[in-house]
Design a protein around this motif. Structure first.
Motif, mmCIF file in Angstrom:
data_model
loop_
_atom_site.group_PDB
_atom_site.id
_atom_site.type_symbol
_atom_site.label_atom_id
_atom_site.label_comp_id
_atom_site.label_asym_id
_atom_site.label_seq_id
_atom_site.Cartn_x
_atom_site.Cartn_y
_atom_site.Cartn_z
ATOM 1 N N HIS A 54 -24.724 36.714 8.472
ATOM 2 C CA HIS A 54 -24.522 38.167 8.389
ATOM 3 C C HIS A 54 -23.157 38.480 8.997
ATOM 4 O O HIS A 54 -22.712 37.804 9.911
ATOM 5 C CB HIS A 54 -25.625 38.898 9.168
ATOM 6 N N ARG A 55 -22.540 39.526 8.532
ATOM 7 C CA ARG A 55 -21.205 39.867 9.043
ATOM 8 C C ARG A 55 -21.083 41.355 9.308
ATOM 9 O O ARG A 55 -20.563 42.078 8.467
ATOM 10 C CB ARG A 55 -20.145 39.429 8.045
ATOM 11 N N PRO A 56 -21.488 41.843 10.425
ATOM 12 C CA PRO A 56 -22.354 41.288 11.464
ATOM 13 C C PRO A 56 -23.814 41.659 11.186
ATOM 14 O O PRO A 56 -24.105 42.462 10.306
ATOM 15 C CB PRO A 56 -21.858 41.959 12.737
ATOM 16 N N ILE A 57 -24.690 41.162 12.017
ATOM 17 C CA ILE A 57 -26.129 41.366 11.838
ATOM 18 C C ILE A 57 -26.505 42.847 11.930
ATOM 19 O O ILE A 57 -27.404 43.309 11.251
ATOM 20 C CB ILE A 57 -26.948 40.519 12.836
ATOM 21 N N GLY A 58 -25.808 43.599 12.758
ATOM 22 C CA GLY A 58 -26.114 45.015 12.930
ATOM 23 C C GLY A 58 -25.942 45.832 11.672
ATOM 24 O O GLY A 58 -26.520 46.908 11.536
ATOM 25 N N GLU A 59 -25.159 45.335 10.723
ATOM 26 C CA GLU A 59 -24.935 46.047 9.463
ATOM 27 C C GLU A 59 -25.906 45.619 8.367
ATOM 28 O O GLU A 59 -25.899 46.186 7.278
ATOM 29 C CB GLU A 59 -23.487 45.864 9.015
ATOM 30 N N SER A 60 -26.715 44.605 8.653
ATOM 31 C CA SER A 60 -27.707 44.157 7.674
ATOM 32 C C SER A 60 -28.916 45.079 7.720
ATOM 33 O O SER A 60 -29.199 45.710 8.743
ATOM 34 C CB SER A 60 -28.133 42.722 7.968
ATOM 35 N N LEU A 117 -27.460 30.462 16.092
ATOM 36 C CA LEU A 117 -27.696 31.903 16.155
ATOM 37 C C LEU A 117 -26.404 32.723 16.062
ATOM 38 O O LEU A 117 -26.324 33.669 15.273
ATOM 39 C CB LEU A 117 -28.462 32.260 17.437
ATOM 40 N N GLN A 118 -25.417 32.396 16.863
ATOM 41 C CA GLN A 118 -24.186 33.194 16.845
ATOM 42 C C GLN A 118 -23.482 33.153 15.486
ATOM 43 O O GLN A 118 -23.101 34.214 14.974
ATOM 44 C CB GLN A 118 -23.267 32.772 17.996
ATOM 45 N N PRO A 119 -23.323 31.973 14.879
ATOM 46 C CA PRO A 119 -22.720 31.989 13.535
ATOM 47 C C PRO A 119 -23.576 32.766 12.531
ATOM 48 O O PRO A 119 -23.042 33.519 11.713
ATOM 49 C CB PRO A 119 -22.654 30.505 13.147
ATOM 50 N N GLY A 120 -24.894 32.613 12.615
ATOM 51 C CA GLY A 120 -25.778 33.304 11.686
ATOM 52 C C GLY A 120 -25.732 34.814 11.824
ATOM 53 O O GLY A 120 -25.896 35.547 10.849
ATOM 54 N N MET A 121 -25.490 35.283 13.039
ATOM 55 C CA MET A 121 -25.455 36.727 13.273
ATOM 56 C C MET A 121 -24.060 37.325 13.063
ATOM 57 O O MET A 121 -23.848 38.510 13.282
ATOM 58 C CB MET A 121 -25.980 37.026 14.679
ATOM 59 N N GLY A 122 -23.112 36.469 12.661
ATOM 60 C CA GLY A 122 -21.771 36.958 12.347
ATOM 61 C C GLY A 122 -20.772 36.844 13.474
ATOM 62 O O GLY A 122 -19.642 37.315 13.353
ATOM 63 N N ALA A 123 -21.155 36.204 14.579
ATOM 64 C CA ALA A 123 -20.248 36.088 15.727
ATOM 65 C C ALA A 123 -19.398 34.821 15.667
ATOM 66 O O ALA A 123 -18.518 34.638 16.503
ATOM 67 C CB ALA A 123 -21.047 36.111 17.030
ATOM 68 N N GLY A 124 -19.666 33.952 14.697
ATOM 69 C CA GLY A 124 -18.915 32.706 14.577
ATOM 70 C C GLY A 124 -19.446 31.631 15.515
ATOM 71 O O GLY A 124 -20.272 31.899 16.391
#
Length: 162
Positions: A54-60, A117-124
């Motif tokens: 996600h890029r980022p998860i908050g926008e999903s 987790l961090q890459p998956g949530m868009g944090a790289g």
């Protein structure tokens, strides 16, 4: 085998609760925010749909019961880590819990958020895409070290109670 699962359940729940208490203290005393487990639940809820990053998860798009799913996953992961820990250190560790083994294992578990987790949530990878990657990395490291300390504390409690 059932003794291993019982011990891991107690250790994992205890260590994860200890980690959460430390996070709560950090938030209350130092104003350091903790991980929003609703976002973990959102990330997990999108996995069956084939969406890993996600890029980022908050926008999903939110998913139903994402907060509950995130918290449940948090504790199940703690139990899974406890199983791995007990397999690595052997069943005799509970007879004489050592801080160094538990703390070392806790620090090693930071690999999971750094690489999954961090890459998956868009944090790289290792939070490299965040505004303050070093701060994010240190917070993750501290959280996982507190999980390790929690393994030790829970180990002492399990040893005395059982």
């Amino acid at each position: 085998m059932s003794a291993l699962l019982t011990d891991a359940l107690l250790l994992g729940l205890g260590a994860t609760a200890f980690m959460d208490i430390v996070a709560l203290l950090q938030k209350r005393l130092l104003g350091i925010p903790s991980l929003n487990y609703a976002m973990v639940g959102r990330w997990l809820g999108h996995l069956p749909k084939g969406r890993f990053i996600h890029r980022p998860i908050g926008e999903s798009a939110p998913i139903q019961a994402e907060m509950a799913l995130g918290w449940l996953a948090h504790y199940l992961i703690g139990i899974a880590f406890a199983i791995i820990f007990l397999v690595l250190v052997g069943p005799n560790w509970l007879a004489r819990p050592t801080l160094i083994a538990a703390l070392g294992f806790g620090v090693i578990t930071v690999i999971a958020p750094f690489l999954i987790l961090q890459p998956g949530m868009g944090a790289g990878i290792a939070a490299r895409k965040t505004p303050q990657p070093t701060t994010a990395r240190l917070r993750s490291l501290f959280a996982h070290a507190s999980f390790g300390a929690g393994l030790w504390v829970a180990g002492i409690l399990v040893m005395r109670v059982l």
